[in-house]
Design a protein around this motif. Structure first.
Motif, PDB file in Angstrom:
ATOM      1  N   SER A 153      45.226  41.355  41.777  1.00  0.00           N
ATOM      2  CA  SER A 153      46.616  42.144  41.282  1.00  0.00           C
ATOM      3  C   SER A 153      46.947  42.029  42.591  1.00  0.00           C
ATOM      4  O   SER A 153      48.455  42.487  43.142  1.00  0.00           O
ATOM      5  CB  SER A 153      46.326  43.130  40.673  1.00  0.00           C
ATOM      6  OG  SER A 153      45.089  43.463  40.855  1.00  0.00           O
ATOM      7  N   ALA A 154      45.795  42.367  43.605  1.00  0.00           N
ATOM      8  CA  ALA A 154      46.541  42.900  45.131  1.00  0.00           C
ATOM      9  C   ALA A 154      47.428  42.007  45.250  1.00  0.00           C
ATOM     10  O   ALA A 154      47.608  41.956  46.476  1.00  0.00           O
ATOM     11  CB  ALA A 154      45.348  43.433  45.738  1.00  0.00           C
ATOM     12  N   ALA A 155      46.229  40.479  45.594  1.00  0.00           N
ATOM     13  CA  ALA A 155      47.023  39.367  45.820  1.00  0.00           C
ATOM     14  C   ALA A 155      48.852  38.964  45.773  1.00  0.00           C
ATOM     15  O   ALA A 155      49.350  38.835  46.377  1.00  0.00           O
ATOM     16  CB  ALA A 155      46.344  37.822  45.886  1.00  0.00           C
ATOM     17  N   ARG A 166      38.465  34.809  47.230  1.00  0.00           N
ATOM     18  CA  ARG A 166      38.437  35.099  45.869  1.00  0.00           C
ATOM     19  C   ARG A 166      37.589  36.221  45.435  1.00  0.00           C
ATOM     20  O   ARG A 166      37.806  36.977  44.482  1.00  0.00           O
ATOM     21  CB  ARG A 166      38.240  33.937  45.140  1.00  0.00           C
ATOM     22  CG  ARG A 166      36.570  33.242  45.231  1.00  0.00           C
ATOM     23  CD  ARG A 166      36.558  32.215  44.478  1.00  0.00           C
ATOM     24  NE  ARG A 166      34.788  31.500  43.935  1.00  0.00           N
ATOM     25  CZ  ARG A 166      34.256  30.964  44.736  1.00  0.00           C
ATOM     26  NH1 ARG A 166      34.489  31.288  46.443  1.00  0.00           N
ATOM     27  NH2 ARG A 166      32.925  31.189  44.644  1.00  0.00           N
ATOM     28  N   ARG A 167      36.308  36.328  46.572  1.00  0.00           N
ATOM     29  CA  ARG A 167      35.198  37.661  45.870  1.00  0.00           C
ATOM     30  C   ARG A 167      35.758  38.450  47.029  1.00  0.00           C
ATOM     31  O   ARG A 167      34.917  39.457  47.121  1.00  0.00           O
ATOM     32  CB  ARG A 167      33.716  36.899  46.503  1.00  0.00           C
ATOM     33  CG  ARG A 167      33.760  35.775  45.749  1.00  0.00           C
ATOM     34  CD  ARG A 167      33.951  35.874  44.763  1.00  0.00           C
ATOM     35  NE  ARG A 167      32.960  37.255  43.659  1.00  0.00           N
ATOM     36  CZ  ARG A 167      31.638  37.073  44.007  1.00  0.00           C
ATOM     37  NH1 ARG A 167      30.639  35.599  44.490  1.00  0.00           N
ATOM     38  NH2 ARG A 167      30.445  37.756  43.424  1.00  0.00           N
ATOM     39  N   VAL A 168      36.455  38.790  47.328  1.00  0.00           N
ATOM     40  CA  VAL A 168      37.003  39.501  48.115  1.00  0.00           C
ATOM     41  C   VAL A 168      38.870  40.270  47.814  1.00  0.00           C
ATOM     42  O   VAL A 168      38.931  41.637  47.407  1.00  0.00           O
ATOM     43  CB  VAL A 168      37.289  39.234  50.070  1.00  0.00           C
ATOM     44  CG1 VAL A 168      38.058  41.105  50.669  1.00  0.00           C
ATOM     45  CG2 VAL A 168      36.214  38.844  50.789  1.00  0.00           C
ATOM     46  N   THR A 172      37.034  40.870  41.086  1.00  0.00           N
ATOM     47  CA  THR A 172      36.212  40.022  42.192  1.00  0.00           C
ATOM     48  C   THR A 172      35.099  39.460  41.503  1.00  0.00           C
ATOM     49  O   THR A 172      34.882  38.401  42.470  1.00  0.00           O
ATOM     50  CB  THR A 172      36.345  40.246  43.974  1.00  0.00           C
ATOM     51  OG1 THR A 172      35.203  41.372  44.298  1.00  0.00           O
ATOM     52  CG2 THR A 172      37.999  40.843  44.516  1.00  0.00           C
ATOM     53  N   ASP A 173      35.107  39.284  40.666  1.00  0.00           N
ATOM     54  CA  ASP A 173      33.676  38.483  39.906  1.00  0.00           C
ATOM     55  C   ASP A 173      34.398  36.958  39.544  1.00  0.00           C
ATOM     56  O   ASP A 173      35.412  36.908  39.265  1.00  0.00           O
ATOM     57  CB  ASP A 173      33.246  38.884  38.354  1.00  0.00           C
ATOM     58  CG  ASP A 173      32.567  40.358  39.006  1.00  0.00           C
ATOM     59  OD1 ASP A 173      32.407  41.116  39.930  1.00  0.00           O
ATOM     60  OD2 ASP A 173      32.173  41.156  38.153  1.00  0.00           O
ATOM     61  N   GLN A 208      42.022  42.016  32.431  1.00  0.00           N
ATOM     62  CA  GLN A 208      42.103  42.820  32.807  1.00  0.00           C
ATOM     63  C   GLN A 208      40.743  43.252  34.452  1.00  0.00           C
ATOM     64  O   GLN A 208      41.230  43.045  35.308  1.00  0.00           O
ATOM     65  CB  GLN A 208      41.983  44.366  32.132  1.00  0.00           C
ATOM     66  CG  GLN A 208      43.120  45.177  32.169  1.00  0.00           C
ATOM     67  CD  GLN A 208      42.753  46.060  31.075  1.00  0.00           C
ATOM     68  OE1 GLN A 208      41.854  46.633  30.581  1.00  0.00           O
ATOM     69  NE2 GLN A 208      43.381  47.420  31.849  1.00  0.00           N
ATOM     70  N   ALA A 209      39.454  42.582  34.175  1.00  0.00           N
ATOM     71  CA  ALA A 209      38.362  42.614  35.205  1.00  0.00           C
ATOM     72  C   ALA A 209      38.484  41.372  35.674  1.00  0.00           C
ATOM     73  O   ALA A 209      38.477  41.328  37.076  1.00  0.00           O
ATOM     74  CB  ALA A 209      37.189  42.229  33.907  1.00  0.00           C
TER      75      ALA A 209
END
Length: 576
Positions: A356-358, A350-352, A446-447, A440-441
């Protein structure tokens, strides 16, 4: 009818073989045909053509050559004379995939999605398509929401176009079925493979409550009828949504029996959550959907960055509607929510990988997990559900809600495609730029999500729950039993196991000179103050000794409970 016509024969139950005959009036001089490589709702190229064999073509008495030009595409050169005979193609399809995405045929049951059986005639996709079933065993029933052909003919159905053809699965067999009405709309539940003790009336009553709650949420049903097509098996769980039905699979132990308590047990609750999830998709995915899915390309991947919304938000609402329908109480719902929180927090990926990419990479990563997946990928279902929770609670702090957002999107899109821009614009309209920027963040970054702060502010306490076992302390995921021993399935990034040299696929045989059957037994092999584990592992037939430091035990999980004395208004989102 002059559109494509398919005769689907249950040709050989023992060999799991359908025989399909496609008749095409007025074929093109060079008629191209494709079989889809994927099915909407399941984002993986599944290569359905691998099960197609024996494709032949003829016009009248003339046999025509069939040229294959790619992995799922064929070309037939036809007579272009105005009075030429129809093109008739015949082929076999092997069907023995126990899933909701493909096709199945044996002596007890038949099931298929047209994407596995029905070739697409290029250039004819917009015409009406007809399916005729043949050689259906005596006593078997046919369940589908595809409309009956006109004039009515037993076993004949028709769809307005190829897209609609692919959106109506068929369940065929001596199954159980029951009906109910929700908000004036007829619904049917079909169950194949159930135990004799299955309590169908209980399932109907509980699912009816879910359906009524969701129809009220959306302000009406977008279909005239709806069917749940459920296959009960020894072990399995999943579903695939369609415009007026869903195909489901569950373990038999998840079905209710006469012994089911008034408050659903854990297994039955899981099944009801599946019903809720796939039913919600009738609005959110099948109608309201990513702009990239306005028109499907069935021959290649269709990319979108919005699965965090369409699968993740659905995953938030599926269990929440069990609460709203009165099937679980607030503490039970929070226990379900805590399980989702813990699942996400226990995955370093989850931190990587941003959500959106997933979403975009679902085609290559989500459906093809390996031993390193928890370290590098996020889960757009579970983590997307937690984004939905954070957004809901943030909106409620500004006198709005995720409900209001979903309903606004439904109205402004006309129940159709939306983009991320549309979603953010709706958030801004309800709660301002700050909330939209925060969303959006959460999606592109990945925060960590502000779960604890938001839940606490809305009347839910965040508590430590239990202590870590040895596997958690080492950052390992293992499969273990007295018979098979301890098998390492995953090594989590940054953990003591990784630092000590443990690898995925290792078998941990012993510790500190003793044989292990379960990893927690290692605690009994340490003297007071000792933290070093001397592990003996089997790796590719070699015996390897590893020294691994055991970190202190921390809280094993997060527990969520209603805050004592909190004002009811703070927990209104929870229905409490």
């Amino acid at each position: 009818m002059s559109g494509p016509r398919y005769r689907v024969e249950l040709a050989d139950l023992a060999a799991h073989r359908y025989r399909v005959t496609l008749t095409l009036d007025r074929p093109a001089a060079e008629q191209r045909l494709h079989l889809p490589v994927w099915i909407p709702g399941s984002y993986l190229v599944r290569e359905f053509a691998k099960h197609l064999s024996g494709l032949t073509a003829r016009q009248g008495q003339q046999t025509l050559a069939v040229e294959q030009f790619d992995k799922a595409g064929w070309l037939v050169r036809c007579s272009d004379q105005p009075r030429a005979k129809p093109l008739v193609l015949s082929y076999d399809v092997y069907a023995f995939d126990a899933s909701v995405r493909t096709a199945w045929l044996d002596a007890q049951r038949a099931f298929f999605n047209a994407s596995s059986l029905c070739l697409r005639a290029v250039g004819r996709e917009g015409e009406p398509h007809r399916i005729e079933l043949a050689r259906v065993p005596r006593g078997w029933q046919v369940a589908t929401e595809m409309r009956a052909a006109q004039p009515v003919q037993a076993g004949a159905f028709e769809a307005a176009d190829y897209d609609e053809l692919l959106d109506h699965p068929f369940e065929i067999g001596p199954h159980w079925q029951g009906e109910f009405t929700a908000a004036g709309v007829p619904h049917r539940v079909v169950v194949a493979g159930a135990w004799p003790s299955f309590d169908g009336e209980r399932l109907l009553a509980d699912v009816q409550r879910i359906c009524e709650a969701q129809i009220a949420f959306w302000g009406g049903a977008p279909f005239e009828r709806y069917s749940f097509l459920l296959w009960a098996v020894d072990d399995g769980h999943g579903g695939l949504e369609h415009r007026a039905s869903t195909a489901l699979i569950c373990a038999r132990r998840e079905l209710p029996t006469a012994a089911e308590p008034a408050a659903p047990g854990e297994a039955y609750t899981r099944l009801l959550g599946l019903f809720s999830h796939e039913y919600f998709h009738a609005w959110h995915v099948k109608r309201l959907r990513p702009a990239e899915f306005a028109q499907f390309d069935y021959q290649r991947e269709n990319y979108t960055e919005l699965l965090w919304c369409f699968e993740g938000f659905t995953s938030y609402y599926d269990e929440l509607f069990l609460r709203r329908a009165g099937l679980v109480d607030a503490p039970r719902y929070l226990k379900l929510l805590a399980a989702s929180v813990n699942g996400v927090l226990n995955a370093p990926g989850r931190r990587v990988q941003p959500l959106s990419a997933a979403s975009f990479e679902a085609w290559t990563k989500y459906y093809r997990p390996d031993e390193n997946s928890p370290n590098t990928t996020s889960n757009y279902y579970a983590q997307g559900a937690l984004v939905a929770l954070c957004l809901d609670l943030s909106l409620r702090a500004r006198k709005s809600s995720l409900d209001a957002l979903m309903q606004r999107l439904w109205v402004t899109s006309g129940g159709g495609p939306v983009s991320e821009h549309d979603i953010l614009a709706a958030v801004r309209a309800l709660a301002g730029d700050e909330t939209a920027t925060q969303l959006q963040a959460w999606v592109h970054g990945t925060d960590e999500l502000p779960l604890r702060e938001l839940l606490t502010a809305h009347g839910v306490d965040w508590r430590d729950d239990g202590r870590q076992g040895v596997a958690q302390r080492l950052g390992l995921r293992v499969r273990e039993s007295a018979l098979t021993g301890v098998q390492v399935s995953h090594v989590l990034t940054g953990g003591a196991g990784e630092a000590g040299g443990v690898q995925a696929r290792d078998e941990i045989l012993g510790c500190n000179g003793w044989r292990l059957r379960r990893l927690d037994e290692a605690l009994f092999l340490l003297t007071a103050g000792e933290t070093r584990l001397r592990l003996l592992v089997s790796r590719d037939q070699r015996l390897v000794e590893l020294d691994v430091d055991l970190p202190p035990a921390l809280a094993a999980a997060v527990g969520l409970v209603p805050s004592a004395g909190a004002q009811p208004a703070r927990r209104r989102w929870l229905g409490a």
